[in-house]
Scaffold this motif. Structure first.
Motif, PDB file in Angstrom:
ATOM      1  N   GLY A   1      -0.466   7.084   5.625  1.00 29.17           N
ATOM      2  CA  GLY A   1       0.332   5.817   5.799  1.00 29.17           C
ATOM      3  C   GLY A   1      -0.489   5.314   3.873  1.00 29.17           C
ATOM      4  N   LEU A   2      -1.196   5.406   3.327  1.00 27.55           N
ATOM      5  CA  LEU A   2      -1.137   5.266   1.683  1.00 27.55           C
ATOM      6  C   LEU A   2       0.026   6.280   0.896  1.00 27.55           C
ATOM      7  CD1 LEU A   2      -4.744   4.833   0.730  1.00 27.55           C
ATOM      8  CD2 LEU A   2      -3.136   3.393   1.204  1.00 27.55           C
ATOM      9  N   LYS A   3       0.158   7.851   1.002  1.00 32.53           N
ATOM     10  CA  LYS A   3       0.824   8.232   0.723  1.00 32.53           C
ATOM     11  C   LYS A   3       2.423   7.967   1.625  1.00 32.53           C
ATOM     12  CE  LYS A   3       0.207  13.450   0.074  1.00 32.53           C
ATOM     13  NZ  LYS A   3       0.068  14.247   0.843  1.00 32.53           N
ATOM     14  N   GLY A   4       2.822   7.365   2.192  1.00 32.92           N
ATOM     15  CA  GLY A   4       3.931   6.981   3.341  1.00 32.92           C
ATOM     16  C   GLY A   4       4.565   5.917   2.084  1.00 32.92           C
ATOM     17  N   LEU A   5       3.581   5.179   2.104  1.00 33.05           N
ATOM     18  CA  LEU A   5       3.660   3.886   1.243  1.00 33.05           C
ATOM     19  C   LEU A   5       3.907   4.318  -0.015  1.00 33.05           C
ATOM     20  CD1 LEU A   5       0.900   0.963   2.559  1.00 33.05           C
ATOM     21  CD2 LEU A   5       3.743   0.403   2.227  1.00 33.05           C
ATOM     22  N   TYR A   6       3.410   4.760  -0.900  1.00 32.15           N
ATOM     23  CA  TYR A   6       3.290   4.862  -1.726  1.00 32.15           C
ATOM     24  C   TYR A   6       5.040   6.117  -1.847  1.00 32.15           C
ATOM     25  CZ  TYR A   6       3.134   7.180  -6.806  1.00 32.15           C
ATOM     26  OH  TYR A   6       3.220   7.176  -8.134  1.00 32.15           O
ATOM     27  N   GLU A   7       4.942   6.995  -1.409  1.00 29.79           N
ATOM     28  CA  GLU A   7       5.979   7.750  -1.805  1.00 29.79           C
ATOM     29  C   GLU A   7       7.881   7.015  -1.191  1.00 29.79           C
ATOM     30  OE1 GLU A   7       6.312  10.690  -3.557  1.00 29.79           O
ATOM     31  OE2 GLU A   7       4.499  11.438  -3.034  1.00 29.79           O
ATOM     32  N   ASN A   8       7.720   5.962  -0.506  1.00 28.04           N
ATOM     33  CA  ASN A   8       8.661   5.407   0.000  1.00 28.04           C
ATOM     34  C   ASN A   8       8.894   3.787  -0.991  1.00 28.04           C
ATOM     35  OD1 ASN A   8      10.501   6.739   1.862  1.00 28.04           O
ATOM     36  ND2 ASN A   8       7.927   6.691   2.451  1.00 28.04           N
ATOM     37  N   THR A   9       7.804   3.597  -2.172  1.00 26.39           N
ATOM     38  CA  THR A   9       8.040   2.329  -2.848  1.00 26.39           C
ATOM     39  C   THR A   9       8.431   3.107  -4.685  1.00 26.39           C
ATOM     40  OG1 THR A   9       5.769   2.294  -3.342  1.00 26.39           O
ATOM     41  CG2 THR A   9       6.981   1.436  -1.286  1.00 26.39           C
ATOM     42  N   ILE A  10       6.764   3.197  -4.582  1.00 21.07           N
ATOM     43  CA  ILE A  10       7.172   3.982  -6.503  1.00 21.07           C
ATOM     44  C   ILE A  10       7.868   5.239  -6.375  1.00 21.07           C
ATOM     45  CG2 ILE A  10       5.238   4.670  -8.259  1.00 21.07           C
ATOM     46  CD1 ILE A  10       4.183   3.107  -7.553  1.00 21.07           C
ATOM     47  N   GLY A  11       7.518   6.422  -5.079  1.00 20.17           N
ATOM     48  CA  GLY A  11       7.878   7.679  -5.170  1.00 20.17           C
ATOM     49  C   GLY A  11       9.129   7.666  -5.397  1.00 20.17           C
ATOM     50  N   ARG A  12      10.036   6.546  -4.335  1.00 21.23           N
ATOM     51  CA  ARG A  12      11.186   6.550  -4.562  1.00 21.23           C
ATOM     52  C   ARG A  12      12.098   6.164  -5.220  1.00 21.23           C
ATOM     53  NH1 ARG A  12      13.593   5.167   1.651  1.00 21.23           N
ATOM     54  NH2 ARG A  12      15.374   5.530   1.221  1.00 21.23           N
ATOM     55  N   LEU A  13      11.257   5.413  -5.716  1.00 24.82           N
ATOM     56  CA  LEU A  13      12.426   4.713  -7.512  1.00 24.82           C
ATOM     57  C   LEU A  13      12.536   6.487  -8.714  1.00 24.82           C
ATOM     58  CD1 LEU A  13      10.258   1.865  -8.376  1.00 24.82           C
ATOM     59  CD2 LEU A  13      12.208   1.761  -7.629  1.00 24.82           C
ATOM     60  N   THR A  14      11.517   7.056  -8.249  1.00 23.79           N
ATOM     61  CA  THR A  14      11.678   8.353  -9.816  1.00 23.79           C
ATOM     62  C   THR A  14      12.693   9.120  -8.446  1.00 23.79           C
ATOM     63  OG1 THR A  14       9.358   9.498  -8.838  1.00 23.79           O
ATOM     64  CG2 THR A  14       9.565   7.855 -10.695  1.00 23.79           C
ATOM     65  N   GLU A  15      12.703   9.241  -7.032  1.00 31.99           N
ATOM     66  CA  GLU A  15      13.574  10.262  -6.748  1.00 31.99           C
ATOM     67  C   GLU A  15      14.917  10.438  -6.939  1.00 31.99           C
ATOM     68  OE1 GLU A  15      13.409   9.563  -3.074  1.00 31.99           O
ATOM     69  OE2 GLU A  15      11.907  10.979  -1.963  1.00 31.99           O
ATOM     70  N   TRP A  16      15.343   9.161  -7.905  1.00 33.56           N
ATOM     71  CA  TRP A  16      16.885   9.862  -8.556  1.00 33.56           C
ATOM     72  C   TRP A  16      17.121  10.681  -9.919  1.00 33.56           C
ATOM     73  CZ3 TRP A  16      17.182   8.979 -13.884  1.00 33.56           C
ATOM     74  CH2 TRP A  16      16.594   8.117 -14.134  1.00 33.56           C
ATOM     75  N   ASN A  17      16.230  10.846 -10.331  1.00 32.08           N
ATOM     76  CA  ASN A  17      15.086  11.722 -11.259  1.00 32.08           C
ATOM     77  C   ASN A  17      15.209  13.289 -11.018  1.00 32.08           C
ATOM     78  OD1 ASN A  17      13.076  11.532 -13.991  1.00 32.08           O
ATOM     79  ND2 ASN A  17      15.366  12.108 -14.423  1.00 32.08           N
ATOM     80  N   MET A  18      15.069  13.358  -9.729  1.00 26.68           N
ATOM     81  CA  MET A  18      14.354  14.789  -9.642  1.00 26.68           C
ATOM     82  C   MET A  18      15.474  16.170  -9.442  1.00 26.68           C
ATOM     83  SD  MET A  18      13.339  15.331  -5.829  1.00 26.68           S
ATOM     84  CE  MET A  18      12.406  16.758  -4.961  1.00 26.68           C
ATOM     85  N   PRO A  19      14.956  16.458 -10.477  1.00 25.73           N
ATOM     86  CA  PRO A  19      16.440  17.284 -10.575  1.00 25.73           C
ATOM     87  C   PRO A  19      16.866  18.707  -9.056  1.00 25.73           C
ATOM     88  CG  PRO A  19      14.212  18.346 -11.773  1.00 25.73           C
ATOM     89  CD  PRO A  19      13.765  17.057 -10.879  1.00 25.73           C
ATOM     90  N   ALA A  20      16.842  19.206  -9.239  1.00 26.22           N
ATOM     91  CA  ALA A  20      17.551  20.478  -7.767  1.00 26.22           C
ATOM     92  C   ALA A  20      16.655  21.206  -8.221  1.00 26.22           C
ATOM     93  CB  ALA A  20      19.193  21.129  -8.373  1.00 26.22           C
TER      94      ALA A  20
END
Ligand SMILES: Cc1cc2nc3c(=O)[nH]c(=O)nc-3n(C[C@H](O)[C@H](O)[C@H](O)COP(=O)(O)OP(=O)(O)OC[C@H]3O[C@@H](n4cnc5c(N)ncnc54)[C@H](O)[C@@H]3O)c2cc1C
Length: 837
Positions: free
Chosen positions: A601-620
């Protein structure tokens, strides 16, 4: 200082409660989003034959229901064998069935053929139930001369066990049989009586279907009369004297029995019914056919389950039941139906019978021996009912070679394999006690005697087998009893197949297994291990996800929590009736489930909030931290397949993150966000793991790492031909053809079984560490259907691949190799794990 500590304590408590509530909320949503899935089954023409206790199911390939003698002849001629004969199916150890054979179900071959009131005889078809015989006789003022207490059985079934009742001046049923018509293995129809072909007569009556089918029977019958009941309670020690003075030679006594009260087995309650000319006080001529009643069921439950239940039976229930001296018809008293004994369910425990026949004079020797065994093993007895029998005139398997008392033990037992093994142990002790007292044991019940005990109790069985060789040289007629006790290797019958051997473990194997340390494990774990394994599958899915550099925010966190709870609910449902599930297991699974819900639950929350904000910066292909996280996830999934999750070196993972992963690289923002998130995750888990690890080390002993498999048809050359690294090791020969094998747990266990399944035609597994049931987890396309002899425990869609379903299959150990072979060759079902708990 103290106040500050209290404030801190309060805050920690608040955080814990908050986390718990969060975990429960995630679990609830997850359950709602993970419904169970129905899986279709492939057509299966095999038939499961159950007997009254449900302890000995046998799978047969077909059942034939003859209605005429010609139907019987045709079926016997058309079937090369094996054939078993079924009557009412009230014998309790597979005496009516043999694996993959044909059963002749005689229940439709019924009806009265002739009734001669002058000669006082009746001729009936063997599938007729005694009630139907009584109804015909009652109309003309007659009654059955000898039968058992209950009228539910078939005449053929009662004849084949040579039953007895509560009659005085009588004995085994054979004493009232004029003649029988038999269908032999070649389809010939012959008559037999004490004077014409007596060997066939005395082999068929009491012969458990060994020689052929009893088709028609002519019986002597008696007059229906009024009988008056009287009863008396007395010490067991005085009974023989009482019986000789008041019962044995009193020609007015029709029925008599004496029930010994457990748990002391010192007192008995003697009940007699004497002929009388007094008018009946119970006008009904017979009891109703259906006697299933709440009051009966509750009385038996009270006696067997309630504290002081046995005392209540002796001092409260019986005095009420036996008040007064009612006068009734003989047919009324002889018309009990077994439905009166039927409990609410037989899943977890079941009522069972046993009987011992001991010379009348030996009561003083046998009863103390019997008492010692029953008390030592705390047998949950309802009573031991004493009945009397005059000698048998000559059946090969006579249980009353001389005048005997029958000791009928009615008791309740648990149905799980370990309880059944325990019953077998004390039953063998009782058989020894009977034999040592000059007596015998009865064969319609659970076949747990050793071959030596069988031979000692039935010394003329060799003559019966020799006769069988003459009239059934190919061994067409058989059943579980004869599969176990027929002589081996003397050429009288074809060799037993591995399938037969695996279905009926002889007592000799049981006794050998009892001496193997750590052999016996709890069968219930076959089911309740699956929720924990579901977390392993979830971790593997997560590792796969990261390895494929998919966005962590898209991982089905909630779905992975849902499959845990779904598998918990499904396996609990499957296990609860049969085994009961202890509180410790529930606590453990709930702690794991809620912890997982909090984590995901915590992981899902984190990945879909803060984690998601940085996904645009994820290299291939992800950042170096993401590749590191994938490797750690894979190592973690691998470890938890064999060890506790808390044994994973999270601290080491944290250190590696900072020492092995370069601090610079593409996707700067994502890189550092991952670095901090992973550090937090590894540190929290390291702390939590050390707490749980310390608790677990204190509470649990380390588990055995090998498993024991009882196999038939296995050989070392065959094992060598399996290929791969997974092999069995022969631990010891158990008995004729049975081997005990060992194999390492987890993957070696699964791989060795899968490899062996290529030889399912010649090798069989009888059981694994005492468990007769094996569960197999795997995944299959959604439209997949289960193969024959497997059933679904629980199934649900895979959260990370909704085109596939994860299925927990259940199969009998004896069908395991067939099932695995089918699953492998079918190609669609991928076996993940064969549980070895
Ligand atoms: C609650 C209960 C109470 C019992 N009380 C008594 C009792 O008071 N006295 C007593 O002696 N026994 C008693 N028994 C045991 C009972 O008599 C036997 O189990 C009997 O075999 C039941 O008859 P059935 O029709 O169910 O036979 P099944 O169980 O169907 O068959 C028993 C055996 O007979 C063979 N057989 C059946 N029909 C034929 C046929 N036509 N030709 C050849 N072989 C055949 C079968 O192959 C099998 O080996 C009791 C059993 C129960 C469950």
């Amino acid at each position: 200082m103290v106040r500050r500590a209290a404030r801190l304590g309060k805050r920690v408590a608040l955080v814990i409660v908050g986390l718990l509530l969060f975990g429960v909320a995630v679990s609830a949503i997850a359950c709602w989003r993970t419904p169970p899935v129905q899986v279709g089954a492939m057509p299966d023409s095999s038939v499961r034959i159950d007997e009254v206790t449900r302890l000995h199911p046998v799978t047969m390939s077909r059942v034939v229901t003859p209605r005429t003698i010609q139907d019987i002849v045709n079926a016997v001629k058309a079937t090369p064998g094996p054939i078993s004969i079924g009557g009412g199916r009230y014998s309790m150890g597979g005496q009516t069935a043999t694996p993959d054979g044909t059963q002749l179900d005689m229940r439709q071959f019924r009806g009265v053929v002739a009734l001669d009131t002058a000669a006082k005889t009746i001729t009936v078809r063997s599938g007729t139930r005694w009630r139907e015989v009584q109804e015909a006789l009652d109309k003309v003022g007659l009654a059955v001369k000898i039968m058992q207490t209950y009228n539910t059985f078939t005449v053929g079934g009662a004849l084949s066990v040579n039953a007895h009742g509560r009659y005085i001046g009588q004995g085994p049923l054979v004493r009232s049989v004029r003649d029988v018509t038999l269908v032999l293995a070649d389809g010939s129809v012959v008559s037999a009586s004490p004077h014409f072909r007596p060997e066939l007569f005395y082999g068929a009556v009491g012969g458990y279907g060994a020689l052929g089918v009893i088709a028609q029977v002519t019986l002597d019958v008696a007059q229906n009369t009024h009988v008056r009941r009287d009863d008396e309670t007395l010490p067991v020690a005085s009974y023989l004297d009482f019986f000789r003075k008041n019962v044995r030679d009193d020609s007015t006594v029709v029925f008599h029995n004496a029930d010994i009260y457990p748990p002391a087995y010192e007192t008995l309650h003697a009940v007699s019914y004497r002929k009388t000319t007094l008018p009946v006080t119970i006008p009904e001529r017979m009891l109703p056919a259906d006697q299933h009643a709440w009051s009966h069921r509750t009385a038996y439950e009270m006696i067997t389950d309630w504290p002081k239940g046995k005392w209540m039976r002796e001092h409260l229930i019986d005095p009420v039941i036996f008040r007064g001296n009612p006068v009734e018809w003989r047919n009324y008293e002889a018309s009990y139906d077994v439905s009166e004994l039927e409990p609410r369910s037989r899943a977890r425990d079941t009522y069972v019978l046993q009987e011992y026949f001991v010379p009348v004079d030996s009561i003083g020797v046998f009863v103390p021996r019997m008492r010692r065994v029953l008390q030592e093993h705390e047998v949950n007895a309802v009573n031991v009912s004493i009945r009397h029998a005059l000698p048998d005139p000559g059946t090969y398997l006579a249980w009353a070679p001389n005048e005997v008392f029958a000791y009928v033990l009615y008791y309740k037992q648990r149905t799980d394999p370990e309880s059944r093994r325990e019953v077998a142990r004390w039953t063998r002790q009782l058989i020894d006690a009977a034999i040592a007292s000059g007596g015998r044991y009865y064969l319609p019940y659970q076949p747990v005697a050793t071959r030596a005990q069988f031979a000692a109790a039935y010394p003329r069985s060799a003559e019966l087998f020799a006769l069988k060789q003459q009239v059934d040289s190919t061994g067409k007629f058989t059943n579980a009893l004869w599969d176990l006790y027929r002589p081996a290797g003397d050429g009288t019958m074809p060799a037993m197949t591995a399938r037969h051997l695996a279905a009926n473990l002889p007592a000799e194997v049981r006794i050998a297994l009892d001496s193997v340390k750590g052999y016996s494990r709890k069968e219930a774990s076959e089911y309740l291990t699956h929720p924990e394994w579901d977390l392993v599958y979830g971790s593997e899915a997560y590792a796969r996800w990261l390895e494929q550099a998919k966005r962590p925010s898209a991982f089905p966190y909630v779905g992975s929590v849902g499959t845990f709870w779904r598998s918990y609910a499904g396996t609990y449902e499957a296990a609860k009736d049969r085994y009961g599930v202890d509180m410790g297991t529930h606590v453990m699974l709930n702690v794991i489930g809620v912890s997982t819900a909090i984590e995901y639950g915590l992981k899902g929350l984190y990945e879909n909030t803060i984690g998601r904000l940085t996904e645009w910066n994820m290299p291939a292909g992800g950042t170096a931290e993401e590749r590191y996280a994938a490797k750690v996830a894979r190592d973690y999934a691998k470890l938890i397949a064999t060890k506790g999750w808390y044994e994973f070196p999270f601290m080491h993972a944290f250190e590696g993150l900072w020492s092995d992963v370069p601090l610079t690289g593409p996707g700067f923002l994502r890189k550092w966000e991952r670095r901090f998130a992973l550090s937090a995750e590894y540190l929290v888990k390291a702390a939590y793991a050390s707490i749980i690890g310390a608790g677990t080390a204190a509470g649990y002993a380390p588990d055995e790492l090998t498993r024991h498999v009882v196999a038939v048809g296995w050989s070392e050359p065959l094992d060598a031909s399996l290929g791969g690294n997974a092999h069995f090791t022969r631990a010891r020969d158990l008995d004729r053809g049975y081997e005990l094998l060992t194999v390492g747990r987890y993957d070696p266990y699964r791989d060795a079984l899968l490899a062996l399944s290529d030889h399912a035609d010649c090798v069989r597994i009888a059981e694994i560490n005492g468990s007769e049931v094996v569960t197999i987890a795997g995944t299959a396309p959604n439209a997949w259907r289960t193969p024959a002899r497997t059933s679904v425990v629980v199934a649900y869609r895979m959260p990370d691949d909704p085109s596939r379903t994860r299925i927990l299959l259940r199969v009998q150990a004896r069908d395991l190799l067939d099932a695995l072979h089918g699953l492998r060759t079918g190609g669609q079902f991928q076996v993940e794990h064969i549980y070895d708990y």
